[in-house]
Design a protein around this motif. Sequence first.
Motif, short mmCIF file in Angstrom:
data_model
loop_
_atom_site.label_atom_id
_atom_site.label_comp_id
_atom_site.label_asym_id
_atom_site.label_seq_id
_atom_site.Cartn_x
_atom_site.Cartn_y
_atom_site.Cartn_z
N UNK A 1 2.04 10.41 -4.87
CA UNK A 1 2.63 11.65 -4.28
C UNK A 1 3.58 11.82 -5.01
N UNK A 2 4.32 11.04 -5.92
CA UNK A 2 5.34 11.60 -6.75
C UNK A 2 4.87 12.27 -7.94
N UNK A 3 3.80 11.64 -8.28
CA UNK A 3 3.13 12.37 -9.45
C UNK A 3 2.45 13.74 -9.11
N UNK B 1 10.71 8.91 -6.43
CA UNK B 1 10.98 7.91 -7.22
C UNK B 1 11.77 6.79 -6.77
N UNK B 2 12.96 7.40 -6.08
CA UNK B 2 13.86 6.64 -5.49
C UNK B 2 13.33 5.94 -4.44
N UNK B 3 12.43 6.35 -3.81
CA UNK B 3 11.81 5.57 -2.59
C UNK B 3 10.98 4.36 -2.80
N UNK B 4 10.14 4.52 -3.91
CA UNK B 4 9.27 3.48 -4.35
C UNK B 4 9.94 2.41 -5.38
N UNK B 5 10.88 2.83 -6.01
CA UNK B 5 11.24 2.04 -7.32
C UNK B 5 12.57 1.13 -6.91
N UNK C 1 0.80 -1.15 -0.01
CA UNK C 1 -0.08 -0.01 -0.11
C UNK C 1 0.89 1.44 0.12
N UNK C 2 1.89 1.22 0.78
CA UNK C 2 3.00 2.44 0.80
C UNK C 2 3.57 2.64 -0.60
N UNK C 3 3.73 1.63 -1.31
CA UNK C 3 4.30 1.79 -2.61
C UNK C 3 3.29 2.47 -3.67
N UNK C 4 2.16 2.33 -3.52
CA UNK C 4 1.31 3.14 -4.42
C UNK C 4 0.97 4.47 -3.81
N UNK C 5 0.99 4.57 -2.53
CA UNK C 5 0.86 5.98 -1.80
C UNK C 5 2.12 6.92 -2.41
N UNK C 6 3.37 6.09 -2.23
CA UNK C 6 4.39 7.20 -2.48
C UNK C 6 4.53 7.39 -4.37
#
Length: 254
Positions: free
Chosen positions: A199-201, A216-220, A191-196
């Motif tokens: 947020x990046x968008x 982007x670095x945080x979620x990828x 869930x946190x992946x989609x949230x970040x």
Amino acid sequence: MVLIEGKQHMCTEAYMCQEGEVNSIAKDDAAKVQTEMNPDEFFQEYHRDVFKQAPIEFWLDGWKIEYLAIADPETKYNTPIIIIGGAFQNFNSYKYCVEQLFHSGPVILIDLPSMGSNQQIYNRNTGASAATLELADLSFMLGQWMDAMGIKNISVMGMSLGSVVASHFADQRPELVERMILMGVMQKTRPSWRMIMEESLKLMQEGRMQEFGQAVILYLVNHAKFDKTRMSPTAKRLFFQQMAEFATTEQLRY
């Protein structure tokens, strides 16, 4: 080999297709169908500056496909290896990977519409947005391109977003796939992946590109698996810099 259940394919006015089979090919470069690919004509010999060359463009019903086909003379007649990269990686990103693959066979680097360095956002015939192309549409387009090139057998290497396209392709055209390697895949999104990601968008739309790059670095990047992925600090820094310096076209693609 990883296969995804269920067949999906894309049909347009230029193609009559059923159950993943192309019955007729027309329009653009797609009319140039090869009965069987001739390695001597299709591949160029590898040299140090090959990645500096502009890719070959192939137009398929208004969509642009970009590719490079390179080979070592000693393995040119082996099964080709096609690399389907991620959303924003360019061909030069795979230089050292390609050099190590030559002992197995020739290499094809390919960018489908709005992937990698392919900057196409709109179909040149219809004006349709590349955002309307589902991943299964892209993989079906890959099969159409291979038919036009006369490629009968292929080893597939999918990286990041390209791993999903590769999986769809193996499901749609299993008769073409000799073997497949998938890298940078995700079994289940947090869930946190989609949230970040969302947020990046927002950060990008607000023009806050430094913060966008950090998000982007945080979620990828899988920070919990650095010991296995062995992503170097330099690679991470360059990845962040690429994201933070997105031009207008790249922002639209994102």
